[in-house]
Design an enzyme around this catalytic site. Structure first.
Site, PDB file in Angstrom:
ATOM      1  N   HIS A 154     -28.551  58.730-160.129  1.00  0.00           N
ATOM      2  CA  HIS A 154     -27.374  57.925-160.483  1.00  0.00           C
ATOM      3  C   HIS A 154     -27.857  56.503-160.763  1.00  0.00           C
ATOM      4  CE1 HIS A 154     -23.678  55.586-159.636  1.00  0.00           C
ATOM      5  NE2 HIS A 154     -23.006  56.704-159.830  1.00  0.00           N
ATOM      6  N   ASP A 206     -30.954  59.166-151.718  1.00  0.00           N
ATOM      7  CA  ASP A 206     -29.570  58.838-152.053  1.00  0.00           C
ATOM      8  C   ASP A 206     -28.701  60.011-151.597  1.00  0.00           C
ATOM      9  OD1 ASP A 206     -27.102  58.491-153.181  1.00  0.00           O
ATOM     10  OD2 ASP A 206     -27.832  58.033-155.199  1.00  0.00           O
ATOM     11  N   GLN A 235     -23.841  62.073-152.469  1.00  0.00           N
ATOM     12  CA  GLN A 235     -23.138  63.335-152.723  1.00  0.00           C
ATOM     13  C   GLN A 235     -23.435  64.358-151.628  1.00  0.00           C
ATOM     14  OE1 GLN A 235     -20.963  63.956-155.200  1.00  0.00           O
ATOM     15  NE2 GLN A 235     -21.243  62.064-156.345  1.00  0.00           N
ATOM     16  N   LYS A 255     -16.540  58.558-150.907  1.00  0.00           N
ATOM     17  CA  LYS A 255     -16.723  59.976-151.262  1.00  0.00           C
ATOM     18  C   LYS A 255     -16.609  60.865-150.025  1.00  0.00           C
ATOM     19  CE  LYS A 255     -20.058  58.773-154.861  1.00  0.00           C
ATOM     20  NZ  LYS A 255     -19.347  58.717-156.127  1.00  0.00           N
ATOM     21  N   CYS A 290     -22.690  57.965-164.935  1.00  0.00           N
ATOM     22  CA  CYS A 290     -23.689  56.991-164.448  1.00  0.00           C
ATOM     23  C   CYS A 290     -25.050  57.649-164.262  1.00  0.00           C
ATOM     24  CB  CYS A 290     -23.236  56.342-163.137  1.00  0.00           C
ATOM     25  SG  CYS A 290     -21.760  55.359-163.303  1.00  0.00           S
TER      26      CYS A 290
END
Ligand code: PLP
Length: 406
Positions: A122, A199, A202, A225, A364
Site C-alpha cells: 500500500h 504492515d 489488513q 479497519k 493506493c
C-alpha cells in the site's frame, strides 16, 4: 461458530438502506463499520469522562489517563505482545510507518543502502521509503508475486544483499487478499541481521496475529479497519529497535525535562507519543479490539474463510468476470474487472444502486497496478458481519453491471 445475526445487531449502520435497498457493506478493506459498543464508548468518553491525559492531577484527567493507558495493554494482548511498553499508540498505520521512516531508518541509512518491498505494498508502506530514496539516495528493491498473487518468502530473503537495511512488507494484500508468510521472512531476515517491518493493517482484521511468533521488529495496525474509530492505531516496536529509534515528533509528553539549552526524553513508549494524543479514538480502539477478541479471532477467520469459499465458487461461474489474486488461502477480498464494462467506477456505481458498497480505483497500490497491467479494479472486501445472502446480492448486482455495461 459465529452468531452473525447477533453481530449484525451490534452494528447500527447495517440496518440502514442505501438507494432504497438494504445496505450490503463490502468496503471493509477501506474502513469497517463500528459496533454500538465503540460508538457508546466514544460518546461516553466525551459526555462524562473527557479530559487531557498524563497532565492533570484531577479526577477526570486521572480517569482519561487510566482509560487511555489501558488501551496499550489491550493492543498488546490483541497482538500477542508480552510487554505493553513496546506498543506506541498513534493515528494509524500511515503515522506508524512514517515514524519508523523518520525516526529509525532516516538516521541510519546512506546512499546505496537498500529497503526491500513487495510489489503488493500500500502507498503507506511505499511513499515514506520513497522519501528516503529522494532525500538520501536509498535504493528500493522490489520483489514480485507469482501470477496468482502469492509472494514466495524465499524470494524476499534472497533479495537481501550486503546493503539491505530493512524489509518492509505487508502481512495481507489490500487488493489481492494474499496472505504473506511473514514468519518465514522474519526468520530468514534475522539470520542475516536485517530488521523487518510488517504492515498489519489488513491482516489483523481477518486473522489472529501473534507477534511473538512472527518475530518482526515493527508491526503496524490501523484502528478504523479494526471496527474502531478513524485516526486510531498502534505500532509494535521491538525493544532493540526502540532503543535505536529517535523521536519523530517533538512536543509535550515525550520529554522528561526541557531547558533552554538541553532536553531529556521520556522513556518509550511516551518518547514516541508527542502532544495530546487521540484520547477518545484510542479508548474506542480498545473497545473495538475487546469486541473482536470477545467474538474470537479464530471464529472471525473461520467465518470469513467460509464467505471466501462461497464467493469464490459463485464468481468462478461468471466467465466475463476477471479476478486479481487467486491464492487458495487468501482473505475474503476480491478485486475484479468485468469484460467490456469500462471503468470500475461505472461498475461500482451500478452496484451502489443495488445497495452494494465496494471500492473502485487503484486501492493506493500503484506498483501492483503497474505489475498487473490495470489502472483500477473493483474490490469487494468482507468483514465479520457479512453473510452468504449478501454474496447473492453482490453476484446479482455484478450480473446487472455486466448486462448494462458489458
Ligand atoms: N496498509 C494497508 C495494507 C492498507 O490497506 C491501508 C489502508 O487502506 C494502509 C496501510 C493505510 O492505513 P491508514 O490510512 O489507516 O493509515
Amino acid at each position: 461458530m459465529l452468531d452473525v445475526a447477533k453481530i449484525r445487531a451490534d452494528f447500527p449502520i447495517l440496518s440502514r438502506e442505501v438507494n432504497g435497498k438494504p445496505l450490503v457493506y463490502l468496503d471493509n478493506g477501506a474502513s469497517a463499520q463500528k459496533p454500538r459498543a465503540v460508538i457508546d464508548a466514544v460518546t461516553n468518553a466525551y459526555a462524562h469522562e473527557y479530559s487531557n491525559v498524563h497532565r492533570g492531577l484531577h479526577t477526570l484527567s486521572n480517569i482519561a489517563t487510566e482509560k487511555y493507558e489501558a488501551v496499550r495493554g489491550i493492543v498488546a494482548r490483541f497482538l500477542g505482545v508480552a510487554d505493553e511498553r513496546q506498543i506506541i499508540l498513534n493515528s494509524g498505520t500511515t503515522e506508524g510507518i512514517n515514524m519508523v521512516a523518520y525516526g529509525w531508518a532516516m538516521p541510519r541509512m546512506e546512499a546505496g543502502d537498500e529497503i526491500i518491498l513487495s510489489v503488493m505494498e500500500h502507498h503507506a508502506n511505499i511513499v515514506p521509503w520513497h522519501f528516503l530514496r529522494e532525500r538520501q539516495g536509498v535504493v528500493l528493491k522490489w520483489v514480485e508475486t507469482d501470477a496468482n498473487g502469492a509472494l514466495d518468502p524465499q524470494a524476499v530473503i534472497d533479495a537481501i544483499g550486503p546493503r539491505t537495511k530493512l524489509i518492509a512488507v505487508t502481512h495481507l494484500s489490500n487488493v489481492l487478499g494474499t496472505k504473506v508468510d511473514v514468519t518465514s521472512i522474519c526468520a530468514g531476515a534475522r539470520e542475516r541481521g536485517v530488521p523487518v517491518l510488517v504492515d498489519g493493517s489488513q491482516a489483523a482484521v481477518h486473522m489472529p496475529v501473534d507477534i511473538d511468533d512472527i518475530g518482526c521488529d515493527f508491526y503496524a495496525i490501523t484502528g478504523h479497519k479494526l471496527y474502531g474509530p478513524s485516526a486510531s492505531g498502534a505500532i509494535f516496536v521491538s525493544n532493540e529497535r526502540l532503543s535505536e529509534m529517535r523521536p519523530f515528533m517533538g512536543g509535550g509528553d515525550m520529554i522528561r525535562e526541557v531547558h533552554r539549552d538541553e532536553i531529556t526524553w521520556n522513556d518509550p513508549p511516551m518518547k514516541f507519543e508527542a502532544g495530546t494524543p487521540g484520547i477518545v479514538q484510542a479508548i474506542g480502539l480498545g473497545v473495538a479490539l475487546d469486541y473482536m477478541m470477545d467474538v474470537g479471532m479464530e471464529a472471525i477467520a473461520a467465518h470469513e474463510e467460509h464467505l471466501r469459499d462461497v464467493t469464490q465458487a459463485r464468481l468462478s461461474g461468471l466467465n466475463w468476470l476477471h479476478q486479481q489474486g487467486t491464492t487458495p488461502d487468501k482473505a475474503a477480498i476480491f478485486s475484479f474487472t468485468i469484460d467490456g464494462a469500462g471503468h470500475p467506477h461505472d461498475i461500482s456505481t451500478i452496484l451502489d444502486k443495488k445497495g452494494v458498497a465496494v471500492r473502485a480505483g487503484h486501492h493506493c497500490a500503484g506498483p501492483l497496478m503497474d505489475y498487473i497491467g490495470l489502472t483500477a479494479t473493483c474490490r469487494a472486501s468482507f468483514g465479520m458481519y457479512n453473510t452468504e445472502a449478501e454474496i447473492d446480492t453482490l453476484v446479482e448486482a455484478m450480473e446487472l453491471a455486466h448486462d448494462l455495461l458489458g
